[in-house]
Write a protein that holds these residues in place. Sequence first.
Motif, PDB file in Angstrom:
ATOM      1  N   GLN A 272     -28.354  -8.446 -12.348  1.00  0.00           N
ATOM      2  CA  GLN A 272     -29.224  -8.598 -13.481  1.00  0.00           C
ATOM      3  C   GLN A 272     -30.240  -7.375 -13.897  1.00  0.00           C
ATOM      4  N   PHE A 273     -30.717  -7.412 -15.053  1.00  0.00           N
ATOM      5  CA  PHE A 273     -31.833  -6.474 -15.161  1.00  0.00           C
ATOM      6  C   PHE A 273     -32.902  -7.502 -15.927  1.00  0.00           C
ATOM      7  N   PHE A 274     -33.979  -6.789 -15.893  1.00  0.00           N
ATOM      8  CA  PHE A 274     -35.408  -7.041 -17.015  1.00  0.00           C
ATOM      9  C   PHE A 274     -35.516  -6.057 -17.918  1.00  0.00           C
ATOM     10  N   ARG A 275     -36.377  -6.481 -18.902  1.00  0.00           N
ATOM     11  CA  ARG A 275     -37.122  -5.441 -19.725  1.00  0.00           C
ATOM     12  C   ARG A 275     -38.444  -5.199 -19.494  1.00  0.00           C
ATOM     13  N   TRP A 276     -38.647  -4.357 -18.755  1.00  0.00           N
ATOM     14  CA  TRP A 276     -40.120  -3.943 -18.133  1.00  0.00           C
ATOM     15  C   TRP A 276     -40.804  -3.355 -19.303  1.00  0.00           C
ATOM     16  N   ARG A 277     -42.235  -3.825 -19.272  1.00  0.00           N
ATOM     17  CA  ARG A 277     -43.259  -3.140 -20.192  1.00  0.00           C
ATOM     18  C   ARG A 277     -44.509  -2.930 -19.123  1.00  0.00           C
ATOM     19  N   PHE A 278     -44.600  -1.702 -19.005  1.00  0.00           N
ATOM     20  CA  PHE A 278     -45.940  -1.438 -17.832  1.00  0.00           C
ATOM     21  C   PHE A 278     -47.378  -1.331 -18.834  1.00  0.00           C
ATOM     22  N   LEU A 279     -48.188  -2.046 -18.521  1.00  0.00           N
ATOM     23  CA  LEU A 279     -49.461  -2.166 -19.352  1.00  0.00           C
ATOM     24  C   LEU A 279     -50.379  -1.043 -18.896  1.00  0.00           C
ATOM     25  N   SER A 280     -49.900   0.196 -18.774  1.00  0.00           N
ATOM     26  CA  SER A 280     -50.841   1.462 -18.827  1.00  0.00           C
ATOM     27  C   SER A 280     -50.732   2.129 -20.230  1.00  0.00           C
ATOM     28  N   ARG A 281     -51.751   3.072 -20.234  1.00  0.00           N
ATOM     29  CA  ARG A 281     -52.236   3.656 -21.388  1.00  0.00           C
ATOM     30  C   ARG A 281     -50.962   4.559 -22.046  1.00  0.00           C
ATOM     31  N   ARG A 282     -49.915   4.998 -21.504  1.00  0.00           N
ATOM     32  CA  ARG A 282     -48.787   5.613 -22.170  1.00  0.00           C
ATOM     33  C   ARG A 282     -47.628   4.838 -22.111  1.00  0.00           C
ATOM     34  N   LEU A 283     -47.677   3.596 -21.459  1.00  0.00           N
ATOM     35  CA  LEU A 283     -46.318   3.110 -21.202  1.00  0.00           C
ATOM     36  C   LEU A 283     -46.303   1.624 -21.985  1.00  0.00           C
ATOM     37  N   TRP A 284     -47.309   1.064 -22.588  1.00  0.00           N
ATOM     38  CA  TRP A 284     -47.471  -0.174 -22.944  1.00  0.00           C
ATOM     39  C   TRP A 284     -46.514  -0.522 -24.212  1.00  0.00           C
ATOM     40  N   ARG A 285     -46.366   0.335 -24.923  1.00  0.00           N
ATOM     41  CA  ARG A 285     -45.725   0.304 -26.359  1.00  0.00           C
ATOM     42  C   ARG A 285     -44.383   0.102 -26.100  1.00  0.00           C
ATOM     43  N   THR A 286     -43.471   0.411 -25.144  1.00  0.00           N
ATOM     44  CA  THR A 286     -42.197   0.299 -24.875  1.00  0.00           C
ATOM     45  C   THR A 286     -42.000  -0.515 -23.866  1.00  0.00           C
ATOM     46  N   ALA A 287     -40.716  -1.241 -23.913  1.00  0.00           N
ATOM     47  CA  ALA A 287     -40.182  -2.103 -22.978  1.00  0.00           C
ATOM     48  C   ALA A 287     -38.580  -1.522 -22.762  1.00  0.00           C
ATOM     49  N   LEU A 288     -38.327  -1.353 -21.354  1.00  0.00           N
ATOM     50  CA  LEU A 288     -36.949  -0.492 -21.288  1.00  0.00           C
ATOM     51  C   LEU A 288     -36.277  -1.469 -20.330  1.00  0.00           C
ATOM     52  N   PRO A 289     -34.896  -1.651 -20.492  1.00  0.00           N
ATOM     53  CA  PRO A 289     -34.104  -2.312 -19.449  1.00  0.00           C
ATOM     54  C   PRO A 289     -33.760  -1.553 -17.933  1.00  0.00           C
ATOM     55  N   PHE A 290     -34.068  -2.128 -17.060  1.00  0.00           N
ATOM     56  CA  PHE A 290     -34.104  -1.691 -15.830  1.00  0.00           C
ATOM     57  C   PHE A 290     -33.262  -2.542 -14.888  1.00  0.00           C
ATOM     58  N   SER A 291     -32.208  -2.479 -14.208  1.00  0.00           N
ATOM     59  CA  SER A 291     -31.572  -3.330 -13.207  1.00  0.00           C
ATOM     60  C   SER A 291     -32.396  -3.513 -12.004  1.00  0.00           C
TER      61      SER A 291
END
Length: 421
Positions: A272-291
């Motif tokens: 299975q996979f999750f949609r990950w959103r890392f709450l850093s300055r350059r990454l918080w806007r986008t959630a991407l799926p990674f298994s």
Amino acid sequence: MTTEVRTPLHDGAHRFAVPTARPDPAPAPKVRPDRLRHAIVGGAGVVALGWGVQARPSARLDAFFATAAHLTGLLAGYGVLVLLLLMARIPAIEHGVGADRLARGHALGGRYVLGLIGAHGLPALCGYAVHTRTGLVAAARGLLGHPALAAAAAGTVLLAAVGVTSARAARRRLRHETWRAVHLLGLLAAALGFVHQLAGPDVAGSVLAVWLWSMAHASVAVLLVRYRVVVPVRQALRHGLRVAEVRDEGPDVVSVIVRGRDLDRLCAEPGQFFRWRFLSRRLWRTALPFSLSAPVRDDTLRITVKALGDHTRRIRRLRPGTRVLAAGPFGALTAHRRTRRRVLLLAGGVGITPMRTLFETLPGAPGEVTLLYRRRLAAALLGAGALAATYLTVAVDPAAPPAPDREQDVTTSDVARLSRD
């Protein structure tokens, strides 16, 4: 190509030491693909029936155009609701149908919806031109003078932009962040379309129709907010997910170790996979799926990421302690899909990550679980060292010369034989 055949190591007494399998989590409710398909078709039938009840036969040309426009408009509005529902990340649908099928259905449904919108707008314009006895240009100007029709025109332009940027040729040239921003305009287009539909005679002419149509839109909106906003935030607060380590695995490949509490309550399964959103300055806007690239152990989750764009390249620079929002788990590629004793797993590139966890955790006797994958990137993504600690693997590398203790290259007939078995 490379083949990994699970062969348990044996101890000094030549007895196989079969690893203990992790107990399966309680099965979650799932919607089967055929039932979802029947429900969607049935809903379209109900919409068409509602149109048929209100339709009034007429020999006038403008009435014919108007009647056709009403039917296609209602079906287009219903289609937009279905598209939003497919992407609402409802666990029962995601687990039963699978994210890949939902994405393909969403893309195919988008084409139908755009076609229905065109089949709605053109008859409406022609019918208005015939009714007012004007040309098409003058009729278009007259229609845009009505606020509800102007809202519909704006929504159509937004949906057309979403469709164009979702085309394969355009998608390759766009950054993911740009594509996602344009795609979110579909929500605004749906709202504008809803305003237009409430003013139309097929909905506005009946209190019951207004109530049902409004409840359908409200229900989909609630599901979107719940599963795309509320649930990820609630999971983040409940499990306290933070980046524990970012580990270099190879050129442009990193593993991210995420630590939290009570992660067994997520009921995440290998594959299975999750949609990950890392709450850093350059990454918080986008959630991407990674298994998941490893089973859940000791309240840690692990993903393995290859740098393919701006977002994935920035993941390498994540700092330990960064908060994480993880929506999921999603995906139907789990042990529950197993229908036979012998299992063949096929993977290529970064797709090896979910297969690695399945290969490691699927129960089976020697030779019953086989993993076939491309050799390139395998050392970084497969984690061969970790697997070798549990299983003795037999590898096939076509670039290396044959040796007495080495199997020959994998051929198409070999894959066919493994599939049959």
